[in-house]
Design an enzyme around this catalytic site. Sequence first.
Site, PDB file in Angstrom:
ATOM      1  N   HIS A 167     -16.104  55.616  34.237  1.00 52.51           N
ATOM      2  CA  HIS A 167     -15.169  56.548  34.886  1.00 52.51           C
ATOM      3  C   HIS A 167     -14.869  57.718  33.944  1.00 52.51           C
ATOM      4  CE1 HIS A 167     -11.628  58.273  36.726  1.00 52.51           C
ATOM      5  NE2 HIS A 167     -10.920  57.992  35.647  1.00 52.51           N
ATOM      6  N   ASP A 217     -26.963  89.489  36.156  1.00 55.57           N
ATOM      7  CA  ASP A 217     -27.205  88.044  36.099  1.00 55.57           C
ATOM      8  C   ASP A 217     -26.766  87.558  34.727  1.00 55.57           C
ATOM      9  OD1 ASP A 217     -28.328  85.371  36.270  1.00 55.57           O
ATOM     10  OD2 ASP A 217     -29.609  86.137  37.873  1.00 55.57           O
ATOM     11  N   TRP A 246     -14.580  55.546  26.941  1.00 57.02           N
ATOM     12  CA  TRP A 246     -15.271  56.833  26.823  1.00 57.02           C
ATOM     13  C   TRP A 246     -15.214  57.349  25.398  1.00 57.02           C
ATOM     14  CZ3 TRP A 246     -13.860  62.043  25.805  1.00 57.02           C
ATOM     15  CH2 TRP A 246     -12.509  62.250  25.522  1.00 57.02           C
ATOM     16  N   SER A 290     -27.552  70.305  27.228  1.00 55.11           N
ATOM     17  CA  SER A 290     -27.242  71.136  28.383  1.00 55.11           C
ATOM     18  C   SER A 290     -26.007  72.012  28.120  1.00 55.11           C
ATOM     19  CB  SER A 290     -27.008  70.235  29.601  1.00 55.11           C
ATOM     20  OG  SER A 290     -26.290  70.921  30.584  1.00 55.11           O
ATOM     21  N   SER A 291     -24.971  71.406  27.554  1.00 50.65           N
ATOM     22  CA  SER A 291     -23.755  72.175  27.280  1.00 50.65           C
ATOM     23  C   SER A 291     -23.998  73.272  26.266  1.00 50.65           C
ATOM     24  CB  SER A 291     -22.672  71.270  26.705  1.00 50.65           C
ATOM     25  OG  SER A 291     -22.126  70.497  27.704  1.00 50.65           O
ATOM     26  N   HIS A 302     -11.034  66.377  20.133  1.00 45.32           N
ATOM     27  CA  HIS A 302      -9.881  67.210  20.427  1.00 45.32           C
ATOM     28  C   HIS A 302     -10.266  68.600  20.901  1.00 45.32           C
ATOM     29  CE1 HIS A 302      -5.834  68.137  21.118  1.00 45.32           C
ATOM     30  NE2 HIS A 302      -6.166  69.345  20.695  1.00 45.32           N
ATOM     31  N   GLU A 323     -12.780  69.219  22.452  1.00 48.59           N
ATOM     32  CA  GLU A 323     -13.283  68.934  23.802  1.00 48.59           C
ATOM     33  C   GLU A 323     -12.178  69.030  24.860  1.00 48.59           C
ATOM     34  OE1 GLU A 323     -16.086  68.429  25.316  1.00 48.59           O
ATOM     35  OE2 GLU A 323     -15.397  67.515  27.182  1.00 48.59           O
ATOM     36  N   TYR A 335      -9.715  70.906  24.855  1.00 45.04           N
ATOM     37  CA  TYR A 335      -9.452  72.328  25.099  1.00 45.04           C
ATOM     38  C   TYR A 335     -10.626  73.002  25.774  1.00 45.04           C
ATOM     39  CZ  TYR A 335      -4.958  71.779  23.275  1.00 45.04           C
ATOM     40  OH  TYR A 335      -3.674  71.349  23.145  1.00 45.04           O
ATOM     41  N   SER A 387      -4.822  82.156  35.421  1.00 42.06           N
ATOM     42  CA  SER A 387      -4.424  83.508  35.046  1.00 42.06           C
ATOM     43  C   SER A 387      -4.994  84.559  35.994  1.00 42.06           C
ATOM     44  CB  SER A 387      -4.882  83.817  33.615  1.00 42.06           C
ATOM     45  OG  SER A 387      -4.370  82.863  32.732  1.00 42.06           O
ATOM     46  N   HIS A 393      -4.547  63.225  15.341  1.00 43.25           N
ATOM     47  CA  HIS A 393      -3.374  62.752  16.081  1.00 43.25           C
ATOM     48  C   HIS A 393      -3.761  61.644  17.069  1.00 43.25           C
ATOM     49  CE1 HIS A 393      -4.000  66.318  19.090  1.00 43.25           C
ATOM     50  NE2 HIS A 393      -4.668  65.274  19.496  1.00 43.25           N
ATOM     51  N   HIS A 394      -5.064  61.443  17.258  1.00 39.02           N
ATOM     52  CA  HIS A 394      -5.501  60.309  18.078  1.00 39.02           C
ATOM     53  C   HIS A 394      -5.595  59.034  17.253  1.00 39.02           C
ATOM     54  CE1 HIS A 394      -6.609  62.813  21.565  1.00 39.02           C
ATOM     55  NE2 HIS A 394      -6.836  63.734  20.645  1.00 39.02           N
ATOM     56  N   THR A 409       0.801  77.129  23.570  1.00 42.20           N
ATOM     57  CA  THR A 409       0.795  76.559  24.925  1.00 42.20           C
ATOM     58  C   THR A 409       2.038  77.025  25.680  1.00 42.20           C
ATOM     59  OG1 THR A 409      -0.285  74.638  23.962  1.00 42.20           O
ATOM     60  CG2 THR A 409       0.470  74.418  26.229  1.00 42.20           C
ATOM     61  N   LYS A 457       1.752  80.519  26.963  1.00 36.47           N
ATOM     62  CA  LYS A 457       0.991  80.592  28.216  1.00 36.47           C
ATOM     63  C   LYS A 457       1.887  80.279  29.413  1.00 36.47           C
ATOM     64  CE  LYS A 457      -3.544  80.572  26.921  1.00 36.47           C
ATOM     65  NZ  LYS A 457      -4.257  81.484  27.746  1.00 36.47           N
ATOM     66  N   ARG A 471      -3.287  50.181  27.531  1.00 36.06           N
ATOM     67  CA  ARG A 471      -4.308  50.722  28.433  1.00 36.06           C
ATOM     68  C   ARG A 471      -5.570  49.877  28.334  1.00 36.06           C
ATOM     69  NH1 ARG A 471      -6.584  56.029  25.223  1.00 36.06           N
ATOM     70  NH2 ARG A 471      -7.923  56.175  27.044  1.00 36.06           N
TER      71      ARG A 471
HETATM   72  C1  HEM Z   1       0.755  70.667  24.111  1.00 35.31           C
HETATM   73  C2  HEM Z   1      -0.464  70.282  24.065  1.00 35.31           C
HETATM   74  C3  HEM Z   1      -0.925  68.877  23.743  1.00 35.31           C
HETATM   75  C4  HEM Z   1      -0.497  68.030  22.767  1.00 35.31           C
HETATM   76  C5  HEM Z   1       0.558  68.300  21.722  1.00 35.31           C
HETATM   77  C6  HEM Z   1      -1.267  66.816  22.912  1.00 35.31           C
HETATM   78  C7  HEM Z   1      -1.129  65.699  22.107  1.00 35.31           C
HETATM   79  C8  HEM Z   1      -1.826  64.530  22.266  1.00 35.31           C
HETATM   80  C9  HEM Z   1      -1.744  63.390  21.408  1.00 35.31           C
HETATM   81  C10 HEM Z   1      -0.867  63.304  20.174  1.00 35.31           C
HETATM   82  C11 HEM Z   1      -2.575  62.428  21.882  1.00 35.31           C
HETATM   83  C12 HEM Z   1      -2.865  61.057  21.271  1.00 35.31           C
HETATM   84  C13 HEM Z   1      -1.999  60.028  21.855  1.00 35.31           C
HETATM   85  C14 HEM Z   1      -2.416  58.643  21.456  1.00 35.31           C
HETATM   86  O1  HEM Z   1      -3.581  58.259  21.652  1.00 35.31           O
HETATM   87  O2  HEM Z   1      -1.536  57.924  20.973  1.00 35.31           O
HETATM   88  C15 HEM Z   1      -3.193  62.950  23.043  1.00 35.31           C
HETATM   89  C16 HEM Z   1      -4.095  62.263  23.817  1.00 35.31           C
HETATM   90  C17 HEM Z   1      -4.918  62.864  24.745  1.00 35.31           C
HETATM   91  N1  HEM Z   1      -4.801  64.162  25.188  1.00 35.31           N
HETATM   92 FE1  HEM Z   1      -3.390  65.518  24.618  1.00 35.31          FE
HETATM   93  N2  HEM Z   1      -2.116  66.928  23.935  1.00 35.31           N
HETATM   94  C18 HEM Z   1      -1.948  68.175  24.463  1.00 35.31           C
HETATM   95  C19 HEM Z   1      -2.637  68.723  25.507  1.00 35.31           C
HETATM   96  C20 HEM Z   1      -3.779  68.147  26.055  1.00 35.31           C
HETATM   97  C21 HEM Z   1      -4.690  68.823  26.924  1.00 35.31           C
HETATM   98  C22 HEM Z   1      -4.577  70.256  27.369  1.00 35.31           C
HETATM   99  C23 HEM Z   1      -5.660  67.925  27.234  1.00 35.31           C
HETATM  100  C24 HEM Z   1      -6.889  68.050  28.109  1.00 35.31           C
HETATM  101  C25 HEM Z   1      -7.067  68.798  29.113  1.00 35.31           C
HETATM  102  C26 HEM Z   1      -5.346  66.694  26.577  1.00 35.31           C
HETATM  103  C27 HEM Z   1      -6.096  65.551  26.690  1.00 35.31           C
HETATM  104  C28 HEM Z   1      -5.842  64.393  26.033  1.00 35.31           C
HETATM  105  C29 HEM Z   1      -6.648  63.206  26.162  1.00 35.31           C
HETATM  106  C30 HEM Z   1      -7.922  63.055  26.996  1.00 35.31           C
HETATM  107  C31 HEM Z   1      -6.056  62.240  25.372  1.00 35.31           C
HETATM  108  C32 HEM Z   1      -6.434  60.766  25.235  1.00 35.31           C
HETATM  109  C33 HEM Z   1      -7.737  60.477  24.704  1.00 35.31           C
HETATM  110  C34 HEM Z   1      -8.034  58.984  24.679  1.00 35.31           C
HETATM  111  O3  HEM Z   1      -7.516  58.299  23.798  1.00 35.31           O
HETATM  112  O4  HEM Z   1      -8.763  58.530  25.560  1.00 35.31           O
HETATM  113  N3  HEM Z   1      -4.183  66.855  25.868  1.00 35.31           N
HETATM  114  N4  HEM Z   1      -2.727  64.229  23.270  1.00 35.31           N
HETATM  115 CU    CU Z   2      -6.087  65.639  20.938  1.00 30.61          CU
END
Ligand code: HEM
Ligand code: CU
Lengths: 374, 526
Positions: free
Chosen positions: B70, B99, B135, B163-164, B247, B249, B251, B262, B296-297, B322, B325, B444
Amino acid sequence: MSIKKSLMTAGATLSALPIAALAQNQVNMSPGVTRVGAEIYDLHMLIMIICIVIGIGVFGVMLYSIVYHRKSKGYVASQFHESTKVEIAWTVVPFLILIGMAVPATSTLLEVYDNDDAELDILVTGHQWKWRYEYLNAEGENVSFFSNLATPQEEIYNSEAKGEHYLLEVDEPLVIPVDTKVRFLITANDVIHSWWVPEIAVKRDAIPGFINEAWSKVDQEGIYRGQCTELCGSYHGFMPIVVHAVSQDEFQGWMSAKRADKDAQIAASSVDLSLDALMTEGESVYKTQCLACHGGQGEGGVGKAISGSAIAMGDLGVHLDVGIKGVAGTAMQAFGEQLTDVEMAAVITYQRNAFGNNTGDVVQPSDVAQHKQG
Amino acid sequence: MGDHHHGPAKGLSRWLFTTNHKDIGTMYLWFSFAMFILGGTFAMIIRAELFQPGMQLVEPGFFNQMTTLHGLVMVFGAIMPSFVGLANWLIPMMIGAPDMALPRMNNWSFWILPPGFLMLASTLFMEGGAPAFGWTFYAPLSTTYAAPSVTFFIFAIHVLGISSIMGSINIIATIMNMRAPGMTYMKMPLFVWTWFITAFLLVAVMPVLAGAVTMMLMDIHFGTSFFSAAGGGDPVLFQHIFWFFGHPEVYIIILPAFGVVSQVIPAFSRKPLFGYASMVYATAAIAILSFVVWAHHMYTVGMPVAGELFFMYATMLIAVPTGVKVFNWVSTMWRGSLSFETPMLFSIGFLVLFTIGGFTGLMLSIAPADFQYHDTYFVVAHFHYVMVAGAVFSMTSAVYFWLPKWTGRMYNETMGKVHFWISFVGFNVTFFPQHFVGLAGMPRRVPDYALQFADFNMMSSIGAFVYGASQIMFLYNVIATIVSGEKVSDEQVWDGAEGLEWTLPTPAPYHTFEVPPKIEATPAHG
Ligand code: HEM
Ligand SMILES: [Cu+2]
């Protein structure tokens, strides 16, 4: 400070509302039973409330626009845009708010990391899919045991009603004394696991080959439950953690009993048992440890068949090796540390005589001990 | 180049051999929708199993295959290619180019995707099953302990990465070289800007991902020990490499979505974007910061406290651009002349829900609190607010917004609005309660859970079925528009929309801007 306090009470009341409505459905983090846990909870509430306040502002402005600045109401768009002053304001103000958050966050983090001066050290090892605890003891033998999920398969597969602590119960809990700084040395045997008990505010990854430290000082006696929080394979959802926090006296009593148990085990392994006794004990060990993979009739499944197996009917040394050391790269684990010598002797005897294997072999605890020594 | 003035070739060869940015854009969009449905099907299986405590439908091992596929299919198959499709369609039209700069490579970057995903999906039928390590595929679960199909997974990731990279090189080359005279960088529409920055992020981090999977391949087949302590390696090294890609990614996923919103919000507010320049700078700031926050992950892996502090402060900082924006979008709406056609609804939905996701992001950035949040459903809620209500809502908004220009036909507005409201409610019913169960302690990636989480999980599952079903309405609306939608009467389509693409005839002809347009001396964005 008083603003922060009153905001928090407001937040607490708010979060209490849905609780009342939905009975047992907890909706918020628990402050738990440690000082660090309470600090983390305050931090969480503080940041959440700041976010909610900012959110109300932003969404309020937006909602006002949506309601009043409509084309359908004949509102004519003003064409204003660009304002350096406004741009600077909404960059600088959030920055200052962030500094306000960073200060308490830093001090709490430093406390979380203060692993010094522990009064009790416990080695926690993640295994697929159970935890092993070892109480480190400078003066004598370590006490150690495995802690397995106690929820029966029948409950998981819905043929029996689920108990109150479904999936959060173990055969043997971790026991720790209250008001004592306990340090957990956390590692893993196979893949990465993570040891988490929300109420005592400890979550740390268990990484094979490395040892992480974490600590907790529990204020209240009680039973605290947690789970593995790092995906660790198929049964990741089935390796809970249960911590019994008891008074220091009770803890000493428990520890002496454990030590006595251990001595008894050592003594027992030098006593020979009858075939009947071994078979009875062996059957119960087989059911809890082997059956899931090898089948109720030894017919096999995830694991190979025991009935008619060349190993279970052949050389005893090979059979003991498989039981004690496992088979690398397969689901067959090393049971040498998980079972006592008596249990190992019993289950090997059982496998050699049950399911039509009928070798007539009797394996004694002393044989196991001897085999382990090589 | 004699055939330039003809229409498209006929039949299958039109699609196989095409170098036309609109054809390729169309294929990307349909492909990503197909992947969205596939990834959605996996999600429905997950939610069906989690409907009640106890194991009902699938085995735990298969459940893990579902969560893994998924995530992979949604991130790499649905969201990323959908925005590449949008870039293909729109960037040339927005900058006045005929083009893309590298049309043959464009054909390749699309056509290697379907085989890549076929390879990934085929692992479901292999001995030992599909990848089941999430994933984020942390070693050693994804190396020594993985099913043999992991090798196919590794090659699939390589293919998607290639591809990307090709796609983003093409976008960079197009934007740098193909702008019409007078289209200076600071006159480019924000969608072009956000993609320009995203493309640089992609070129920088996709090779890192390729490195990570190659190291896995070596560990699995060639006896190295990058990620095994027993051989002198370190499993945590994997996480550092993965998140150095991962990370940025996130963005990569959200910046083009920012670009879409926008464009849409000013159009339906009939008012210029509040701060064009500051939006460009904020995007660049987010992109740069995204390289220094990866750990931070990994707050719970046992980093030294100095590292924790660095990553915590850096992550908190991302909230500033952010916020800029969000404030900009809201100020653009303020005292505008708003109307609420479907694209605007989805963009406002984006704005509200993305902001909530940003708030939970800020909460997660606080390292000591993250010790309680990490790897719980709270994180699942966070990233679905930013990725589904963020990226997917924005993409949906884009389709409704530009579809009339692409096809010359109008979609069914009522059905569009109904789609929005069902999606909005379904989404929130699915993901809002996940904040609660996460805070209450539900990890999770578990196939079963304790009884106190039962009510909210059932709610989540019901919401998910509703949200899932509403996508069928979307599909129907788009097909009905293409086949028999009412012809657009006004060439401009939306009275408030600005930009070169709206100056083209409707539907946009197969070849556009063969003669570069004249850009007015006054900047389009003020
Ligand atoms: C203000 C902006 C953001 C902050 C401060 C932020 C912060 C964080 C932090 C600290 C985590 C880790 C949490 C943990 O695993 O304990 C996290 C997880 C995640 N964030 Fe954000 N985030 C922000 C915006 C975004 C955006 C814009 C996206 C994507 C479109 C995003 C996608 C994700 C994803 C996919 C995870 C989890 C990944 C995984 O463990 O599978 N975040 N975020
Ligand atoms: Cu992140």
